[in-house]
Enzyme design. Structure first.
Site, PDB file in Angstrom:
ATOM      1  N   GLY A   1       0.961  -1.317  -0.065  1.00 41.35           N
ATOM      2  CA  GLY A   1      -0.043   0.066   0.050  1.00 41.35           C
ATOM      3  C   GLY A   1       0.818   1.234  -0.064  1.00 41.35           C
ATOM      4  O   GLY A   1       0.523   2.200  -0.738  1.00 41.35           O
TER       5      GLY A   1
ATOM      6  N   THR B   1      17.081 -14.388  -3.230  1.00 40.13           N
ATOM      7  CA  THR B   1      16.207 -14.074  -4.255  1.00 40.13           C
ATOM      8  C   THR B   1      15.421 -15.071  -4.446  1.00 40.13           C
ATOM      9  O   THR B   1      14.375 -14.839  -5.278  1.00 40.13           O
ATOM     10  CB  THR B   1      17.197 -13.767  -5.629  1.00 40.13           C
ATOM     11  OG1 THR B   1      17.795 -14.979  -6.018  1.00 40.13           O
ATOM     12  CG2 THR B   1      17.936 -12.594  -5.150  1.00 40.13           C
TER      13      THR B   1
ATOM     14  N   CYS C   1     -14.822  11.619  18.414  1.00 39.98           N
ATOM     15  CA  CYS C   1     -16.041  10.786  18.481  1.00 39.98           C
ATOM     16  C   CYS C   1     -16.541  10.055  19.761  1.00 39.98           C
ATOM     17  O   CYS C   1     -16.789  10.852  20.619  1.00 39.98           O
ATOM     18  CB  CYS C   1     -15.893   9.769  17.270  1.00 39.98           C
ATOM     19  SG  CYS C   1     -17.522   9.179  16.535  1.00 39.98           S
TER      20      CYS C   1
ATOM     21  N   HIS D   1     -14.302  12.736  12.818  1.00 37.99           N
ATOM     22  CA  HIS D   1     -12.896  12.170  12.760  1.00 37.99           C
ATOM     23  C   HIS D   1     -12.044  12.906  12.108  1.00 37.99           C
ATOM     24  O   HIS D   1     -11.955  12.851  10.829  1.00 37.99           O
ATOM     25  CB  HIS D   1     -13.117  10.686  12.090  1.00 37.99           C
ATOM     26  CG  HIS D   1     -13.676   9.680  12.984  1.00 37.99           C
ATOM     27  ND1 HIS D   1     -13.140   9.023  14.091  1.00 37.99           N
ATOM     28  CD2 HIS D   1     -15.043   9.358  13.036  1.00 37.99           C
ATOM     29  CE1 HIS D   1     -13.967   8.063  14.604  1.00 37.99           C
ATOM     30  NE2 HIS D   1     -15.116   8.215  13.905  1.00 37.99           N
TER      31      HIS D   1
ATOM     32  N   GLU E   1      -8.853  12.862  11.809  1.00 38.84           N
ATOM     33  CA  GLU E   1      -7.853  12.094  11.401  1.00 38.84           C
ATOM     34  C   GLU E   1      -8.050  11.477  10.077  1.00 38.84           C
ATOM     35  O   GLU E   1      -6.833  11.239   9.432  1.00 38.84           O
ATOM     36  CB  GLU E   1      -7.480  11.138  12.390  1.00 38.84           C
ATOM     37  CG  GLU E   1      -8.253   9.690  12.221  1.00 38.84           C
ATOM     38  CD  GLU E   1      -9.727   9.908  13.202  1.00 38.84           C
ATOM     39  OE1 GLU E   1      -9.948  10.909  13.444  1.00 38.84           O
ATOM     40  OE2 GLU E   1     -10.204   8.827  13.506  1.00 38.84           O
TER      41      GLU E   1
HETATM   42  N1  GLN Z   1     -19.894   4.281  19.532  1.00 43.14           N
HETATM   43  C1  GLN Z   1     -20.118   5.548  19.135  1.00 43.14           C
HETATM   44  C2  GLN Z   1     -21.168   5.889  18.547  1.00 43.14           C
HETATM   45  O1  GLN Z   1     -21.715   5.012  17.569  1.00 43.14           O
HETATM   46  C3  GLN Z   1     -18.776   6.336  18.867  1.00 43.14           C
HETATM   47  C4  GLN Z   1     -18.402   5.824  17.525  1.00 43.14           C
HETATM   48  C5  GLN Z   1     -17.148   6.188  17.071  1.00 43.14           C
HETATM   49  O2  GLN Z   1     -16.266   6.647  17.839  1.00 43.14           O
HETATM   50  N2  GLN Z   1     -16.653   6.055  15.814  1.00 43.14           N
HETATM   51  O3  GLN Z   1     -21.682   7.046  18.191  1.00 43.14           O
END
Ligand code: GLN
Length: 545
Positions: free
Chosen positions: A21, A191, A382, A517, A519
């Site tokens: 990747g 190899t 989250c 998220h 990230e």
């Molecule tokens: N479990 C939580 C939800 O469903 C948070 C989800 C997460 O952190 N991606 O809302």
């Protein structure tokens, strides 16, 4: 006549996890920096229809795209390396999805009663999916998941063999990644595994054009010639992918070996040299940081770091932006739950990432309480944001039973609950809020810029989501009265329902939780503003900012 599209197929031999990747993504970056319109595609031979429901233990993180597609972490690598391609559902598919399409077509009479077979029906579907992904690009880098020799991979290899036959040798390149191990007792690089995996490819009609050999050292010309001779590849088409200190070194090392030069030569593409100046500068900072900072990541899959791949990469990016090396310290939430908080004073910032399920959550809440009361920079993502809200409700707002409907559905003080519009839904299948949604950032709180606005410097942002539960609007007033600042809000245009996207604490060096998220959008050359802000605050907390 339109220019023919160019295809680079990347296969892997010998073992998995040798960096296919990253090599594919690196090549994508090098070609993009030459001005070519590149896209990338991952084809996975497993039978799950999508990776969304696969265990992160087995599969690493689920990487979500703007359109809500749940893919695997390779798409994360692609996105971090390639800047202009827009990745969507078309950019990754599994054998499961291919078979699903074929069977649906058969059920609806699409094959007019013919015998439905792997060749041509499954292979045709694979080719159709590849063409769909190539629509907006001039060149596609298509990674075939798994290792050559896997039974499941055969239809994919047959499909790409056919593509070379159909599109012509000048438009299709087969790059094969293998391992050339150094055996210390023999004092030699071996190899033979490479020879075997190329033999296997050639048996099914694929002659690799380029070999990329993963090694712990640069391959000498002599060994390249030897590999080339046995594998029927010119010696100057054999490249070494040597172990690197950082994944971001890989494109530079491959380019130094001349990989991108050879690829454009073989495909007859006329371009200038790639512009790698920004990338080189970033790598230089990465290897020569002025500061160092330890960040605690509190989670439950502490043994399986690929679960937090995008988070750890985003920390690297946020570090580079601050001229700092970030050392992630993985802290097991269950240790905290048992009362062992000894890991927390070791770190200058605490991050609680996303997650599902009840295990370890009380430990995470302890870490959040620690960060809040000791004024340690805190970043909740989250689930991390949801738990920060619960912690605040319990310990500041007097809602001692505060919890989430995910863990205590019948509880009266669920400050985290299903969205109002979902409460009547009994079956939770397919009800996740996935993909990009807009968010309005609150600029100021009591005359001071919010942490969120200070980071983003703009009011309207778009971020990716993967969750089912939300801050409950029924408790929002109470939380805000207690001092929690809602610094990001999404308003559903259909239902006018308001969803809390970011919360923060004003009288704290940096305490922010986000429902999305971040990230999933960070890149080394475009570090995510929240990660930059969090690292900056953590450095300051350490006295180095
Ligand atoms: N479990 C939580 C939800 O469903 C948070 C989800 C997460 O952190 N991606 O809302």
């Amino acid at each position: 006549m339109a220019k023919p599209k160019k295809y680079i197929f990347v296969t892997g031999g010998v073992l998995s996890s040798i960096g296919k990747g990253i090599c594919a993504a690196s090549l994508g970056m090098l070609l993009e920096q030459r001005g070519i319109k590149v896209t990338m595609l991952k084809m996975d031979p497993y039978l799950n229809v999508d990776p969304g429901t696969m265990s992160p233990f087995q599969h690493g993180e689920v990487f979500v795209l703007d359109d809500g597609t749940e893919t695997d972490l390779d798409l994360g690598h692609y996105q971090r390396f390639v800047h202009s391609a827009k990745f969507s559902r078309k950019n990754s598919f599994t054998a499961g999805r291919v078979y699903d399409a074929v069977i649906k077509k058969e059920r609806s009479g699409g094959y007019l009663g013919k015998t439905v077979q792997v060749i041509p029906h499954v292979t045709d579907q694979i080719k159709e999916n590849i063409q769909a992904a190539m629509e907006d690009a001039d060149l596609g880098i298509i990674e075939v998941g798994g290792t050559v020799g896997d039974i499941e991979g055969l239809p994919f290899l047959e499909a790409i063999r056919q593509i070379k036959h159909e599109e012509g040798a000048s438009n299709v390149l087969f790059a094969h990644l293998t391992l050339v191990p150094y055996i210390p007792t023999a004092g030699e690089l071996k190899t033979k595994p490479t020879q075997h995996s190329v033999k296997e490819l050639r048996e099914i009609g694929i002659q690799p054009d380029i070999l990329i050999c993963r090694t712990d050292r640069v391959l000498e010309k002599g060994i390249k010639e030897k590999i080339g001779l046995f594998c029927n590849v010119p010696g100057d088409c054999v490249f070494s992918a040597q172990d690197a200190e950082s994944i971001y070194d890989v494109p530079l090392l491959l380019s130094e070996e001349g990989l991108d030069d050879k690829v454009v030569e073989k495909l007859g593409i006329w371009t200038g040299r790639p512009d790698l100046s920004k990338w080189k500068k970033m790598v230089k900072t990465l290897h020569h940081p002025d500061h160092e900072v330890k960040i605690g990541i509190v989670g439950k899959y502490t043994d399986w770091r690929d679960t937090y791949k995008s988070i750890s990469e985003s920390l690297v990016h946020g570090g580079v932006a601050n001229h700092a090396k970030v050392t992630p310290v993985y802290i097991d939430s269950e240790m905290l739950e048992k009362g062992d908080l000894s890991a927390l004073p070791e770190v200058s910032g605490i991050l609680v990432p996303g997650g599902f399920g009840e295990r370890g959550i009380e430990g995470k809440i302890k870490a959040i309480e620690y960060a809040r009361t000791k004024k340690i920079p805190f970043f909740g993502i989250c689930l991390g944001m949801q738990l920060a809200t619960i912690e605040f409700a319990r310990h500041v707002c007097g809602l001692t039973e505060a919890n989430s409907a995910e863990f205590k559905p019948e509880n009266q003080q669920n400050v985290i609950d299903l969205m109002d519009s979902q409460k009547s839904v009994k079956d939770l299948g397919g009800t996740m809020r996935l993909g990009a949604y807009p968010c309005r950032v609150k600029q100021e709180n009591k005359g001071k810029p919010t942490h969120a606005f200070a980071a983003y410097q703009k009011e309207m942002i778009s971020e990716r989501h993967r969750h089912r539960f939300e801050v409950s609007n029924a408790f929002r007033g109470r939380l805000e009265e207690g001092g929690l600042v809602v610094s990001g809000l999404n308003i559903d245009p259909k239902t006018s329902e308001e969803l809390v996207e970011m919360v923060e604490l004003p009288d704290h060096p940096w305490f922010l939780g986000c429902q999305f998220h971040p990230e999933l959008l960070s890149r080394p050359l475009e570090p995510h503003p929240l990660f930059v802000g969090f690292i900056k605050a953590s450095l300051k907390a350490k006295g180095k900012g």
